[in-house]
Design an enzyme around this catalytic site. Structure first.
Site: not given
Length: 288
Positions: A156, A194, A204
């Site tokens: 992330e 993603h 994303d």
């Protein structure tokens, strides 16, 4: 003057130390829960036979009084190791700060997690051992893989989805990806986003993510500077499927492809340039 400089340096070091201690204290409880869950998983792995509940659900007779079926024998092989990840899925947090994301990933009710988070200053937070299954990919698929959580590492990026990524973030991301690629022999084409594995549902790491820069370092595919038009027999949906995209929603798959490779194109219509890019990547994928 020197005395003032030394005093200032001491204060900076103390503030850093206190900040680090506060962070550790803040997540001390969730760290304990993590350790407990890992211990519980270790106990599960030690069990040689399926549990009665699992056997009953599979329509098998329950074990006898000794907990063993007479027609079922455990013979432990000596040829095994840990399962290893084969993909890296890149995300943006879509939240306002790294602290908000850390809180989100340490609350049980959110049911979301990742292996790593990289904040805007480039600090890398590891939340989970690489061999464990994080809940970051959701209902996504890539090619024939329908459980991406079980096959991937989730990274992330601290980014709200609109702002540009910072240099420290990308620099340390490249270091992390190089380590993961070397440790697990992850193929270059298996560094994806993603939005790639969940077209129509996720976007994303977004249009600001520097995919070309990553590909130049060996993380992900990218197209050549010189392109050729595909033959008239080329089916673009077949090309998307070969790359890995789920084309059950064709429009969403096209937009996901463009967001990754041609972010300046925002419609689902095929342009000559987009078809040439897709064909170039299709050739690359089929000749790997």
């Amino acid at each position: 003057m020197l005395k003032h400089i030394c005093s200032y340096g001491y204060m900076v070091l103390m503030l850093f130390f206190l900040s680090a201690c506060a962070s550790k204290k803040k997540f001390a409880e969730t760290n304990k829960i993590y350790e407990k869950q890992v211990e519980q998983l270790a106990e599960v792995i030690k069990q040689p036979l399926p549990t009665p509940q699992h056997m009953a659900s599979a329509g098998l007779p329950s074990p006898g009084v000794e907990g063993q079926r007479k027609d079922f024998e455990w013979v432990g092989t000596v040829n095994f190791n840990m399962r290893k990840p084969n993909f890296v899925i890149l995300h943006h947090t879509a939240q306002d700060s790294i602290q908000q994301t850390l809180r989100t990933f340490t609350l049980e009710r959110t049911q979301v997690s990742a292996h790593y988070i990289i904040d805007k200053e480039g600090k890398v937070y590891q939340l989970l051992n690489d061999y464990l299954r994080a809940w970051h990919a959701g209902n996504g698929r890539w090619g024939s893989v329908t459980d991406m959580n079980s096959a991937s590492i989730g990274v992330e990026m601290d980014n709200n989805g609109v702002e540009p990524y910072t240099e420290p973030q990308i620099n340390n991301l490249l270091v992390l990806l190089d380590t993961l690629k070397a440790n697990y022999k992850i193929p270059s084409e298996n560094f994806i986003g993603h939005g790639d594995i969940a077209p129509g549902r996720k976007v994303d790491p977004g249009i600001n993510f520097p995919w070309k820069r990553l590909a130049e370092k060996g993380f992900g595919l990218w197209y050549d500077d010189v392109l050729q038009a595909p033959p008239t027999t080329f089916n673009p949906l077949d090309g998307l499927r070969i790359l890995g995209y789920d084309t059950r929603n064709a429009s969403a798959a096209i937009l996901a492809f463009k967001r990754h490779f041609i972010p300046e194109e925002t419609t689902e219509e095929w342009t000559p340039f987009a078809l040439s890019v897709l064909y170039n990547l299709y050739i690359k994928k089929t000749t790997l």
